[in-house]
Design a protein around this motif. Structure first.
Motif, short mmCIF file in Angstrom:
data_model
loop_
_atom_site.label_atom_id
_atom_site.label_comp_id
_atom_site.label_asym_id
_atom_site.label_seq_id
_atom_site.Cartn_x
_atom_site.Cartn_y
_atom_site.Cartn_z
N GLU A 1 0.81 -1.23 0.00
CA GLU A 1 0.00 0.00 0.00
C GLU A 1 0.84 1.28 0.00
O GLU A 1 0.56 2.20 -0.78
N ARG B 1 2.18 1.86 -3.54
CA ARG B 1 1.13 2.31 -4.47
C ARG B 1 0.79 3.78 -4.21
O ARG B 1 0.61 4.54 -5.15
N ASP B 2 0.70 4.13 -2.93
CA ASP B 2 0.39 5.52 -2.59
C ASP B 2 1.46 6.49 -3.07
O ASP B 2 1.16 7.60 -3.49
N GLU C 1 0.82 7.13 -6.72
CA GLU C 1 -0.52 7.57 -7.09
C GLU C 1 -0.47 9.04 -7.48
O GLU C 1 -0.02 9.89 -6.73
N GLY C 2 -0.89 9.34 -8.67
CA GLY C 2 -0.93 10.72 -9.14
C GLY C 2 0.44 11.32 -9.46
O GLY C 2 0.57 12.54 -9.57
N ARG D 1 0.63 -3.16 -11.85
CA ARG D 1 0.71 -1.94 -11.03
C ARG D 1 2.14 -1.43 -10.94
O ARG D 1 2.38 -0.23 -11.01
N GLN E 1 3.09 0.16 -14.22
CA GLN E 1 2.44 1.46 -14.37
C GLN E 1 3.14 2.52 -13.52
O GLN E 1 3.31 3.66 -13.97
N ALA E 2 3.54 2.15 -12.31
CA ALA E 2 4.26 3.10 -11.46
C ALA E 2 5.60 3.46 -12.08
O ALA E 2 6.00 4.63 -12.10
#
Length: 169
Positions: free
Chosen positions: A59, A62-63, A66-67, A139, A142-143
């Protein structure tokens, strides 16, 4: 039939259990409350537990992504400049930190794969577990792509447009 083939002692006839014996046996002999560790139910439970633990561990990674875009890098430069620090150094430090997180995340995904394989006990992974692993790989990619694009845009401006939609493939 030979009495020795039935396990009975010679000279003695086998007697059936009395009436109600099946109820007595059913009441005293119970199925185990937890499935044996090699059973499919236990393997599934272990796989789900491993995936839940990984979800919690992943988590923060991912955070962090994010964005993520060039604006995040520009904000790091602006903040550094406002405190009298080197803006390029701040962006470099941020990008290096994100690269380190990508590395840790990738190692954790590899570790997850090894743990899931071991927990499956020489059986193929169920489809849902393999899908969860593939999703985590996506994921991560993508990051990584978001970081590459953010750095390119921050340092060099807009990227060329993607391929046109009218291609037949």
């Amino acid at each position: 039939m030979n009495p020795s083939s039935t396990g009975a002692r010679p000279g003695r006839a086998r007697r059936a259990l009395g009436p109600g014996a099946d109820r007595v046996l059913a009441d005293t002999v119970r199925a185990p409350r937890t499935p044996p560790p090699w059973s499919p139910a236990a393997v599934d439970a272990t796989l789900r537990t491993l995936l839940e633990e990984f979800e919690q561990r992943a988590e923060p990674w991912r955070d962090a992504f994010e964005g993520l875009d060039e604006d995040v890098l520009a904000e790091a430069a602006i903040e550094a400049r406002s405190f009298g620090a080197d803006p390029a150094g701040a962006v470099d430090e941020l990008v290096r930190g994100l690269l380190g997180q990508l590395d840790h995340w990738q190692h954790a995904i590899g570790d997850l794969g090894r743990r899931l394989t071991a927990a499956a006990q020489d059986r193929p992974l169920p489809g849902w577990a393999a899908d969860a692993g593939r999703t985590e790989d996506v994921r991560w990619r993508q990051a990584r792509q978001a970081l590459i694009e953010a750095v390119a845009r921050h340092h060099h401006g807009t990227l060329p447009t993607g391929p046109p939609d009218d291609r037949p493939w």
